[in-house]
Design a protein around this motif. Structure first.
Motif, PDB file in Angstrom:
ATOM      1  N   ARG A   1      -0.482  14.646  -9.183  1.00 40.57           N
ATOM      2  CA  ARG A   1       0.738  13.998  -8.709  1.00 40.57           C
ATOM      3  C   ARG A   1       1.465  14.975  -7.802  1.00 40.57           C
ATOM      4  N   ALA A   2       2.459  14.495  -7.111  1.00 37.15           N
ATOM      5  CA  ALA A   2       3.204  15.366  -6.202  1.00 37.15           C
ATOM      6  C   ALA A   2       3.993  16.400  -6.994  1.00 37.15           C
ATOM      7  N   GLY A   3       4.128  17.609  -6.409  1.00 34.73           N
ATOM      8  CA  GLY A   3       4.900  18.650  -7.069  1.00 34.73           C
ATOM      9  C   GLY A   3       6.367  18.301  -7.205  1.00 34.73           C
ATOM     10  N   ARG A   4       6.916  17.588  -6.217  1.00 33.17           N
ATOM     11  CA  ARG A   4       8.312  17.139  -6.243  1.00 33.17           C
ATOM     12  C   ARG A   4       8.335  15.633  -5.996  1.00 33.17           C
ATOM     13  N   PRO A   5       8.002  14.832  -7.014  1.00 30.57           N
ATOM     14  CA  PRO A   5       7.939  13.385  -6.816  1.00 30.57           C
ATOM     15  C   PRO A   5       9.288  12.813  -6.412  1.00 30.57           C
ATOM     16  N   ALA A   6       9.245  11.866  -5.500  1.00 29.11           N
ATOM     17  CA  ALA A   6      10.466  11.265  -4.973  1.00 29.11           C
ATOM     18  C   ALA A   6      10.683   9.892  -5.580  1.00 29.11           C
ATOM     19  N   ALA A   7      11.945   9.493  -5.614  1.00 24.19           N
ATOM     20  CA  ALA A   7      12.288   8.158  -6.108  1.00 24.19           C
ATOM     21  C   ALA A   7      11.801   7.105  -5.123  1.00 24.19           C
ATOM     22  N   VAL A   8      11.632   5.902  -5.616  1.00 16.98           N
ATOM     23  CA  VAL A   8      11.206   4.801  -4.760  1.00 16.98           C
ATOM     24  C   VAL A   8      12.316   4.461  -3.774  1.00 16.98           C
ATOM     25  N   ASP A   9      11.945   4.337  -2.521  1.00 15.43           N
ATOM     26  CA  ASP A   9      12.876   3.985  -1.443  1.00 15.43           C
ATOM     27  C   ASP A   9      12.982   2.461  -1.392  1.00 15.43           C
ATOM     28  N   VAL A  10      13.946   1.897  -2.119  1.00 22.55           N
ATOM     29  CA  VAL A  10      14.055   0.440  -2.236  1.00 22.55           C
ATOM     30  C   VAL A  10      14.354  -0.224  -0.889  1.00 22.55           C
TER      31      VAL A  10
ATOM     32  N   THR B   1      14.167  11.038   0.517  1.00 24.57           N
ATOM     33  CA  THR B   1      12.737  10.930   0.812  1.00 24.57           C
ATOM     34  C   THR B   1      12.410   9.475   1.107  1.00 24.57           C
ATOM     35  N   PRO B   2      12.332   9.111   2.371  1.00 24.42           N
ATOM     36  CA  PRO B   2      12.054   7.715   2.714  1.00 24.42           C
ATOM     37  C   PRO B   2      10.618   7.331   2.399  1.00 24.42           C
TER      38      PRO B   2
ATOM     39  N   LEU C   1       0.807  -1.224   0.000  1.00 26.37           N
ATOM     40  CA  LEU C   1       0.000   0.000   0.000  1.00 26.37           C
ATOM     41  C   LEU C   1       0.841   1.275   0.000  1.00 26.37           C
ATOM     42  N   VAL C   2       1.843   1.334   0.857  1.00 23.98           N
ATOM     43  CA  VAL C   2       2.663   2.557   0.916  1.00 23.98           C
ATOM     44  C   VAL C   2       3.408   2.760  -0.397  1.00 23.98           C
ATOM     45  N   LEU C   3       3.925   1.661  -0.964  1.00 25.81           N
ATOM     46  CA  LEU C   3       4.608   1.763  -2.256  1.00 25.81           C
ATOM     47  C   LEU C   3       3.637   2.242  -3.329  1.00 25.81           C
TER      48      LEU C   3
ATOM     49  N   GLY D   1      13.782   0.846   2.155  1.00 27.38           N
ATOM     50  CA  GLY D   1      12.623   0.994   3.018  1.00 27.38           C
ATOM     51  C   GLY D   1      11.481   0.098   2.597  1.00 27.38           C
ATOM     52  N   THR D   2      11.247  -0.010   1.279  1.00 27.34           N
ATOM     53  CA  THR D   2      10.176  -0.864   0.776  1.00 27.34           C
ATOM     54  C   THR D   2      10.411  -2.320   1.153  1.00 27.34           C
ATOM     55  N   LEU D   3      11.649  -2.802   0.959  1.00 26.32           N
ATOM     56  CA  LEU D   3      11.951  -4.203   1.262  1.00 26.32           C
ATOM     57  C   LEU D   3      11.845  -4.488   2.757  1.00 26.32           C
ATOM     58  N   LEU D   4      12.311  -3.553   3.586  1.00 26.05           N
ATOM     59  CA  LEU D   4      12.258  -3.780   5.033  1.00 26.05           C
ATOM     60  C   LEU D   4      10.819  -3.699   5.558  1.00 26.05           C
ATOM     61  N   LEU D   5      10.009  -2.796   4.999  1.00 24.24           N
ATOM     62  CA  LEU D   5       8.600  -2.745   5.406  1.00 24.24           C
ATOM     63  C   LEU D   5       7.887  -4.032   5.009  1.00 24.24           C
ATOM     64  N   ALA D   6       8.175  -4.512   3.791  1.00 23.86           N
ATOM     65  CA  ALA D   6       7.569  -5.768   3.344  1.00 23.86           C
ATOM     66  C   ALA D   6       7.982  -6.920   4.258  1.00 23.86           C
ATOM     67  N   LEU D   7       9.258  -6.990   4.607  1.00 26.72           N
ATOM     68  CA  LEU D   7       9.733  -8.055   5.486  1.00 26.72           C
ATOM     69  C   LEU D   7       9.071  -7.964   6.856  1.00 26.72           C
TER      70      LEU D   7
END
Length: 474
Positions: A205-214, A270-271, A74-76, A216-222
């Motif tokens: 969309r966001a005015g300053r879109p951020a890159a995907v936090d790889v 941007t986490p 969801l967060v991703l 953070g995404t993997l650790l949240l999923a885990l």
């Protein structure tokens, strides 16, 4: 032009994106589908078990696989929508949800159904965060308050309606489809929603879109998988060694996620879950209340579904009718919420908790005194009162959680809130459901449901206490 938020559009002097009434209906339809499908399968499980020769462990995966994939991504989904455009992700997620629903309905065996359910949960995770983010980015003031109230009403109603609709569809056995109809019914709804979305949902969309936090995404999923999967699957599998190892991984993964996100924030990156969002008092305090509320709600709906059908031997349709008073009361309370907030502020959440507790207590007394000769009319007062209290709480909490989140971080904020809520719902099904099912063989169903309702009363008492610390919103 690329999608923009209301505030950034005003600054640039260009027309701000506007969410029409049809657009709001469309995104709310998109919000309803994933929540309905979380619960609709509950009443279909006995038929799935018979038709696909699925044991308890596989049935748990049919429910839990969807919930875990949904919560993990969801967060991703919110972050990607911020970057690529929320309407685009809404359309992609909606189309994927329709395809995976079709795969569920056509599944030839239990493992194919599990795989399709996991994919369906992932599709829902792409779609749902865009709903709240779009509302945040295209409405302000009273229009946003009204839209958020309707979103909260949609969320609660969808969870109740899922089990009602599931019972009706299974009993109807449309064209001999049986349980498969609970998934196949999504396909025409998705096609209609896609047409409406193209015509009525503005792109933001966001005015300053951020890159995907790889990391953070993997650790949240885990973190989420290591908690939710063993709690969902452990009882049916007999608590093998892997479940305990997984639960041991959870605190380690959660700590690693927190420190990774904090370090990224300090370095100016941007986490995935910015710690600065959690410093917003409204978001932090509302989440602290929303989570125990959702644990109790998810567990209550699961236990009630099993009790009505297996304990009181109601048909799927009758069990659905027994839940109808909850849906009506919830919807009425949700619609009255905005006017009551104007007068009483966030104290309406406290009142809602007290009313919900009274409903659960009345239901507990009714079950203990009348078991097993209980019909829809006898159960209605307690169920309706519980739904009324829930309806005073959920929409207000969702509105308050996101009230101070900037529009250009709407995707991240909505992703955090929905992840917390849906993880808690899945946790409630896993923990309260496992407690209930573990007690049934030894204590009997009446004692099992009584114990579970007492635990929920404890959770409600906690939410009432936490509600006293909410900002006094007006």
């Amino acid at each position: 032009m690329p999608g923009v938020s209301v505030r950034s559009a005003l600054v640039r002097g260009v027309p701000a994106p506007h969410l029409s009434g049809l657009g709001l209906f469309t995104v709310l339809l998109g919000a309803a589908l994933p929540l309905i499908d979380f619960f609709i399968v509950n009443v279909a499980l006995p038929s799935v078990e018979h038709d696909l020769d699925a044991g308890p462990a596989l049935l748990e995966l049919v429910v839990g696989g969807y919930g875990v994939a949904y919560a993990v991504l969801l967060v991703l989904g919110g972050r990607v929508g911020d970057s690529l455009g929320r309407r685009r992700l809404f359309l992609v997620g909606m189309a994927a949800f329709g395809i995976t629903s079709l795969a569920c309905g056509l599944a030839p065996n239990a493992w194919a159904l599990v795989a399709a359910r996991v994919a369906q949960g992932a599709a829902a995770a792409l779609m749902l965060p865009q709903v709240l983010a779009t509302i945040q980015a295209t409405t302000e003031g009273p229009r946003r308050a009204h839209a958020m109230s309707l979103y909260g009403a949609t969320g609660g109603l969808s969870m109740v309606a899922g089990q009602i609709l599931g019972g009706v569809l299974v009993a109807a056995d449309l064209a001999g489809t049986g349980w498969r109809a609970v998934f196949l019914v999504n396909v025409p709804v998705v096609l209609i929603a896609l047409v409406l979305a193209v015509r009525s949902v503005p792109d933001t969309r966001a005015g300053r879109p951020a890159a995907v936090d790889v990391p953070g995404t993997l650790l949240l999923a885990l973190s989420l998988i290591s908690l939710l999967l063993p709690l969902t699957e452990g009882r049916a599998a007999g608590w093998p060694l892997w479940t305990w190892i997984s639960l041991g991984v959870f605190p380690v993964a959660s700590a690693a996620f927190y420190f990774t996100e904090r370090r990224a924030d300090r370095k100016g990156h941007t986490p995935l879950v910015p710690p600065s969002l959690l410093r917003l008092e409204s978001l932090r305090r509302s989440l602290a209340l929303l989570m125990p509320f959702s644990v109790g709600f998810g567990g209550f709906m699961f236990v009630l579904a099993v009790t009505l059908q297996q304990g009181l031997e109601m048909s799927p349709v009758t069990a659905g009718l027994a839940l109808a008073p909850m849906a009506v009361a919830f919807f009425g309370a949700s619609l009255a919420g905005p006017r009551l907030i104007t007068r009483f502020g966030s104290r309406i959440v406290t009142a809602g908790g007290v009313i919900q507790a009274a409903g659960i207590a009345l239901l507990l007394i009714t079950l203990r005194q009348g078991w097993p000769d209980l019909g829809v009319a006898v159960l209605a007062p307690g169920i309706a009162l519980a739904g009324l209290g829930q309806g005073f709480q959920m929409p207000v909490l969702m509105r308050l959680t996101l009230s101070d989140v900037p529009a250009d971080r709407a995707g991240a904020g909505s992703g955090v809130m929905i992840t917390a809520q849906q993880s808690a719902v899945a946790l409630g099904v896993a923990t309260l459901g496992s407690l209930f099912l573990a007690l049934v063989p030894t204590a009997g169903m009446r004692a099992a449901v009584s114990t579970t309702l007492l635990v929920q009363l404890g959770l409600i008492a906690l939410t009432v206490l936490l509600s006293l610390r909410l900002p006094r919103m007006r």
